[in-house]
Design an enzyme around this catalytic site. Structure first.
Site, PDB file in Angstrom:
ATOM      1  CG  HIS A   1      -4.561  -3.429   6.362  1.00 30.76           C
ATOM      2  ND1 HIS A   1      -3.762  -2.759   5.471  1.00 30.76           N
ATOM      3  CD2 HIS A   1      -5.368  -2.497   6.910  1.00 30.76           C
ATOM      4  CE1 HIS A   1      -4.076  -1.469   5.479  1.00 30.76           C
ATOM      5  NE2 HIS A   1      -5.046  -1.291   6.351  1.00 30.76           N
TER       6      HIS A   1
ATOM      7  CG  ASP B   1      -1.655  -4.070   3.123  1.00 24.15           C
ATOM      8  OD1 ASP B   1      -2.600  -4.879   3.078  1.00 24.15           O
ATOM      9  OD2 ASP B   1      -1.642  -3.070   3.855  1.00 24.15           O
TER      10      ASP B   1
ATOM     11  CB  SER C   1      -6.664   1.112   4.938  1.00 24.45           C
ATOM     12  OG  SER C   1      -5.789   1.397   5.975  1.00 24.45           O
ATOM     13  N   GLY C   2      -6.430   1.133   1.695  1.00 19.88           N
ATOM     14  CA  GLY C   2      -6.945   0.519   0.488  1.00 19.88           C
ATOM     15  C   GLY C   2      -7.234   1.483  -0.634  1.00 19.88           C
TER      16      GLY C   2
END
Length: 261
Positions: free
Chosen positions: A66, A112, A212-213
């Protein structure tokens, strides 16, 4: 690749509650890490920093699917603002190719994961190094202690990312418990390819917007990737991480091998 989804995941996604993604996520309850003590950390940006990632080889960074629109990977960063002070410590590399997991599903957050191929190889230095993936990764049991890191927000209502790299220990929450009515209530379904982790005792510990990530590390090994959560630092809604299960590792290594040249 054939992407098969469990029927319960599909049905749950149809009635999914609004979940706050960790896109752009932050560290809640953490502390500043010793500068450059996590040399595999990557700061990802398009027009500005927005996600984290993990350098897993000289040419590849692993992050969340994402985290779209990433154009640059910054390595060797501790303080985002210290561009002059860290000038000789950093490597700023352009992203050449993007490989989101072919079975990524935005609504359910399934798979994801995304690989970023760099335009040129990163050089190993005192402040930049890659974190090699193992052949297999043990699924952490409920109650296990792991660690997350990132430059995301340190308070849910503060929109500004942290200037310095932060980290915090988190406790893994059993999937059955995480899917229970007291927690996510299967909205979305926490699958076997996801890991819930949060509070340590009564102490808030979480990722949030901006993280995120980034990596979920258990016993020093890369076990997951920061994916999503509801709010930041909510005890009954721990952060959720994409688990690097065998099938995910196989996809990562197969993709890297196929597009290495």
């Amino acid at each position: 690749m054939l992407c098969l989804m469990n029927l319960s995941v599909v049905l749950s996604s149809m009635v999914l509650l609004i979940v706050q993604s960790s896109h752009g996520a932050e560290i809640i309850g953490g502390q500043q890490v010793w500068p450059h003590s996590m040399p595999f950390m990557a700061l990802l940006e398009s027009k500005k920093p927005s996600c984290g990632g993990t350098l897993i080889s000289p040419n590849w960074v692993l992050t969340a699917a994402h985290c779209s629109g990433i154009k640059w990977v910054l390595l060797g960063v501790h303080s985002i603002k210290s561009t002059k002070k860290e000038r000789n410590l950093r490597q700023v590399l352009k992203v050449k190719s993007w490989f989101p997991h072919p079975c990524y599903e935005k609504t359910s957050h399934a798979n994801d994961l995304m690989l970023l191929k760099l335009s040129k190889s990163a050089k190993k230095t005192k402040t930049v190094a890659w974190l090699n993936l193992g052949k297999t990764i043990k699924d952490p049991r409920g109650g296990s202690n792991c660690r997350v890191a990132g430059w995301g927000r340190t308070k849910e209502k503060v929109k500004k990312m942290s200037d310095v790299l932060m980290a915090v220990n988190v406790t893994v929450v059993d999937r059955v418990k995480c899917n229970s009515p007291d927690y996510y209530n299967s909205r979305p379904v926490i699958t076997k390819d996801m890991i819930c982790a949060g509070y340590v005792g009564n102490k808030p510990a979480d990722t949030c917007q901006g993280d995120s990530g980034g990596p979920l590390l258990c016993n020093g090994a890369l076990v997951g990737v920061t994916s999503f959560g509801r709010g930041c630092g909510w005890k009954k809604f721990p952060g959720v991480y994409a688990f690097l299960s065998k099938k995910q590792l196989d996809w990562i290594k197969r993709t890297m091998k196929k597009f290495e040249i």
